[in-house]
Design an enzyme around this catalytic site. Structure first.
Site, mmCIF file in Angstrom:
data_model
loop_
_atom_site.group_PDB
_atom_site.id
_atom_site.type_symbol
_atom_site.label_atom_id
_atom_site.label_comp_id
_atom_site.label_asym_id
_atom_site.label_seq_id
_atom_site.Cartn_x
_atom_site.Cartn_y
_atom_site.Cartn_z
ATOM 1 C CG HIS A 12 60.295 33.355 -60.715
ATOM 2 N ND1 HIS A 12 60.489 34.445 -61.903
ATOM 3 C CD2 HIS A 12 59.807 32.526 -61.027
ATOM 4 C CE1 HIS A 12 59.473 33.658 -62.696
ATOM 5 N NE2 HIS A 12 59.021 32.782 -62.270
ATOM 6 C CG ASP A 34 54.592 36.367 -70.617
ATOM 7 O OD1 ASP A 34 55.707 35.614 -70.160
ATOM 8 O OD2 ASP A 34 53.413 36.153 -69.931
ATOM 9 C CD GLU A 52 51.770 30.776 -72.114
ATOM 10 O OE1 GLU A 52 52.159 29.721 -71.819
ATOM 11 O OE2 GLU A 52 52.383 31.841 -71.804
ATOM 12 N NE ARG A 61 62.928 41.173 -64.251
ATOM 13 C CZ ARG A 61 64.242 41.648 -64.538
ATOM 14 N NH1 ARG A 61 64.556 42.810 -64.075
ATOM 15 N NH2 ARG A 61 65.001 41.006 -65.084
ATOM 16 C CG HIS A 111 64.555 32.283 -60.383
ATOM 17 N ND1 HIS A 111 65.686 32.947 -60.913
ATOM 18 C CD2 HIS A 111 63.822 32.078 -61.457
ATOM 19 C CE1 HIS A 111 65.356 33.346 -62.078
ATOM 20 N NE2 HIS A 111 64.323 32.920 -62.610
ATOM 21 C CD GLU A 132 56.827 38.860 -66.649
ATOM 22 O OE1 GLU A 132 56.398 39.918 -66.025
ATOM 23 O OE2 GLU A 132 57.895 38.323 -66.500
#
Ligand code: UD1
Ligand code: UDP
Length: 438
Positions: A210, A98, A120, A212, A243, A134
């Site tokens: 990490h 995604d 997936e 967003r 990250h 995503e």
């Protein structure tokens, strides 16, 4: 006979970890020419995975820039993919998951009228802003794809509910294949600091963060909560491979760096990460991939997100009401009834950690291997509401239901895994009836 040209397209670390086993498997099949195109939405973190799995891309778009935006990633991928498709002439394109690369890869394939296989497929939270972006990428790729490789039967059912009935396959999760190649009991880390950790003596808590949707206030709260855990628990060592995103690094530097018993290290190669996870006592993460890997390795996870990767609204989840009676609640109403939660219980951590957990859920997560999940869904906040001692309960104890096989990654039936028994026993110690262990 001419070979079928199948081009796998990926760009970020997690896609690479989950796609490399597939690229290799395709390369071993007669009748298939396995091509690999990377967008390099991630650069160093992608290259590190390619090195571990020894996959050499046939095409590299090399798009990454610092602080890239969603629009620049998407537009650069689209432009670059034109060239790659013209040059490599694939019969089918495989995308994974995604990310922005996934979406742009699928869209580009569609523009070139090349069929798309989505690996997936079928994950949903039904909240378009979580995970962001995503969840929307997943939906858009579903609209484009021709074949859907769903990790679980539940993912397949999600797609069927959306009217997709053809080209659906339940395949399990390729991350399990990756784990099989990377985790070894005698593994020696090339990062020396990891060899020196007191695995037997202290609780090693592995942390990553990490996403967003955690940028800003949520990430600050998570960092402060981590600091507090480290400061107040001498028997804990937090290991946090940070990250490379500058936004994440800023937050870590500002709120967490310098805390005692916190090891802030650079991102690890996939094999190092998997072996570290296998040796950790507990995992705290907002990563989708780690949520899948840790249970497959029998490790408890606290998920640092507001929404689970797959909450299944409308699904009936077993739930214990205040009096300990069993109730079955709809997934969403369950999320609204949020008891206070005590982090101490989750990790077996000790000390005066007071956390307010805004959401939690019983986890219904599947890996193709089975395993245990012990899963709290939370956003940690500095606005403490003291935990009502003894009232908090495990947010989730649930066996992963095996889809592909009923065995774990070492071929043992998952019901016999020690971790299953341990968590079940621990759960019972807190005088709650153990949830249905299948
Ligand atoms: C992306 C995916 C997310 C996935 C995550 C895995 C999207 C929109 N997001 O988010 O779904 O969970 O990857 O980690 O596709 N950077 C480097 N070197 C690297 C990698 C990243 O310096 O090897 C820095 C760059 O400054 C880059 C930033 O990290 O701009 C963010 O990368 P980006 O791919 O935009 O977002 P992620 O948060 O990594
Ligand atoms: N990972 C890694 N090194 C690290 C952190 C994570 O190899 O330092 C692996 C992890 O084991 C998992 C994948 O990267 O396989 C998850 O990537 P990430 O958390 O970046 O993305 P997400 O899964 O959230 O999309």
């Amino acid at each position: 006979m001419e070979k079928l040209r199948i081009m796998s397209v990926f760009g970020t670390r997690p896609e690479a970890i989950k796609m490399c086993p597939l690229v290799q498997e395709l390369a071993n099949r007669e009748g298939i020419e396995s091509l690999c195109c990377v967008t390099a939405q991630h650069r160093q973190m992608l290259d590190s995975v390619l090195e571990v799995f020894q996959v050499k891309p046939d095409w590299d778009l090399d798009i990454m820039t610092p602080r890239q935006t969603l629009s620049t990633i998407t537009s650069k991928c689209l432009t670059g993919m034109d060239e790659a498709i013209d040059a490599l002439k694939p019969d089918m394109i495989l995308v994974h998951g995604d990310t922005s690369t996934t979406f742009a890869g699928a869209l580009s394939a569609f523009y070139h009228q090349v069929s798309v296989g989505h690996v997936e497929a079928g994950l949903r939270t039904y909240d378009k802003y979580s995970p962001f972006p995503e969840e929307m990428n997943r939906k858009l790729v579903s609209a484009i794809a021709d074949l859907y490789f769903c990790p679980t039967a539940n993912n397949r059912a999600n797609l069927e509910r959306e009217g997709i009935t053809k080209g659906l396959f339940v395949t399990g999760n390729t991350v399990i294949d990756a784990l099989k190649t990377t985790v070894r009991p005698d593994y020696r880390f090339s990062t020396e600091e990891l060899n020196q950790l007191p695995y037997g003596e202290k609780k090693i808590v592995l942390v990553t963060c990490h996403r967003r949707e955690n940028y800003g206030e949520p990430m600050k709260n998570i960092m402060l909560a981590l600091r507090q855990i480290a400061e107040e628990n001498r028997d804990v060592e937090l290991v946090y491979p940070v990250h490379l995103s500058p936004v994440v690094r800023e937050s870590v530097d500002k709120y967490l760096r310098g805390a005692p018993r916190v090891h802030l290290i650079d991102p690890l190669a996939a094999d190092e990460m998997h072996n570290l996870m296998a040796r950790s006592a507990f995992v705290m993460t907002d990563s989708g991939g780690l949520q899948e890997e840790a249970p497959a390795l029998g490790r408890p996870v606290l998920v640092l997100r507001h929404r689970p990767r797959e909450p299944r609204p409308g699904h009936q989840v077993p739930h214990l009401d205040a009096a300990g009676r069993r109730r079955r609640l709809d997934g969403r109403s369950f999320l609204r009834r949020l008891p206070q939660h005590d982090l101490r219980r989750i990790g077996g951590l000790r000390g005066n950690i007071r956390q307010r957990v805004h959401t939690h859920d019983l986890a219904y997560r599947n890996t193709c291997d089975g395993g245990v999940v012990y899963f709290a869904l939370c956003r940690l906040s500095r606005n403490h509401t003291p935990v009502r001692n003894g009232r908090s309960m495990y947010s989730a104890v649930r066996l992963y239901r095996s889809v592909g096989s009923q065995n774990d990654s070492e071929g043992r039936p998952w019901r016999q895994q020690k971790s299953v028994r341990r968590i079940r026993n621990t759960y019972c110690r807190y005088r709650r009836p153990c949830p249905d262990v299948r």
